[in-house]
Design an enzyme around this catalytic site. Structure first.
Site, short mmCIF file in Angstrom:
data_model
loop_
_atom_site.label_atom_id
_atom_site.label_comp_id
_atom_site.label_asym_id
_atom_site.label_seq_id
_atom_site.Cartn_x
_atom_site.Cartn_y
_atom_site.Cartn_z
CB SER A 126 -0.89 -0.06 1.27
OG SER A 126 -0.18 -0.02 2.51
CG HIS A 179 -1.14 4.15 3.83
ND1 HIS A 179 -2.27 4.11 4.34
CD2 HIS A 179 -0.70 3.00 3.48
CE1 HIS A 179 -2.69 2.59 4.25
NE2 HIS A 179 -1.67 2.00 3.73
#
Length: 205
Positions: A126, A179
């Site tokens: 991610s 992230h």
């Protein structure tokens, strides 16, 4: 749907990365990993980013952790997002820039996660996926992409990134530092790519 997994002329690296992530997950299962009962020790042995071990000299974990996933849902969502951004971004960047961007944004995600988290076992693509969206966002602020498409894509990606970053702060177990690290690294990388993309014939750039 199958075309997302088949390398093509302008969509080559993305499916290779998707297949590689699935392959690593299958190898983990075949060697004893139970995706229904996650074993953090197993994930660390496979290369997860865990500060006490990473800081002890095993810096390769800053990259290997990008190819590990905790369960099928984690893997599928990340690969769907990678396929979505790859369809648009890989033809613009080309194969070499795309794979370099994936690895470098995954690295920047791991660096911020390493700095922010004391004892979190960090895994997953991610951070790199957010990084690819960051690269795309940066390029959408240039004149490289056709103006009619630019506004729709900019809104779509900005909403996707904002919702996922904000929801990451609200959920337990989400490594939002990765992230954010991937996203920031991607934005910087996207702007750094722009001069060479604007003048592709100039090899010195």
């Amino acid at each position: 749907f199958r075309s997302f997994f088949i390398p093509q002329q302008h969509y080559f690296i993305t499916p290779v990365l998707i297949l590689l992530n699935f392959l690593v997950f299958l190898l983990m299962i075949f060697t004893g990993y139970n995706p229904f009962v996650p074993d953090m020790g197993f994930l660390v042995s496979w290369g997860a980013n865990f500060r006490p071990v990473t800081a002890d000299g095993e810096w390769w974990r800053l990259i290997t952790c990008v190819f590990l996933h905790i369960n099928v849902i984690h893997l599928v969502f990340n690969m769907l997002a990678l396929a979505y951004v790859g369809v648009y971004l890989e033809p613009i960047l080309g194969r070499v820039r795309f794979v370099v961007a994936y690895l470098l944004t995954g690295f920047s995600a791991s660096i911020l996660s390493f700095w922010w988290n004391d004892f979190t076992v960090s895994i997953g693509a991610s951070g790199a996926v957010f990084g690819m969206f960051g690269v795309f966002l940066a390029l959408l602020f240039t004149d490289l992409i056709e103006p009619k498409s630019r506004k729709k894509l900019l809104i779509s990606i900005a909403v996707f990134v904002s919702v996922n970053v904000l929801s990451g702060f609200a959920k337990l177990g989400v490594d939002n530092a990765a992230h954010v690290g991937g996203l920031l690294g991607g934005v910087l990388l996207g702007f750094s790519f722009f001069p060479s993309l604007q003048d592709r014939e100039n090899r010195t750039i």
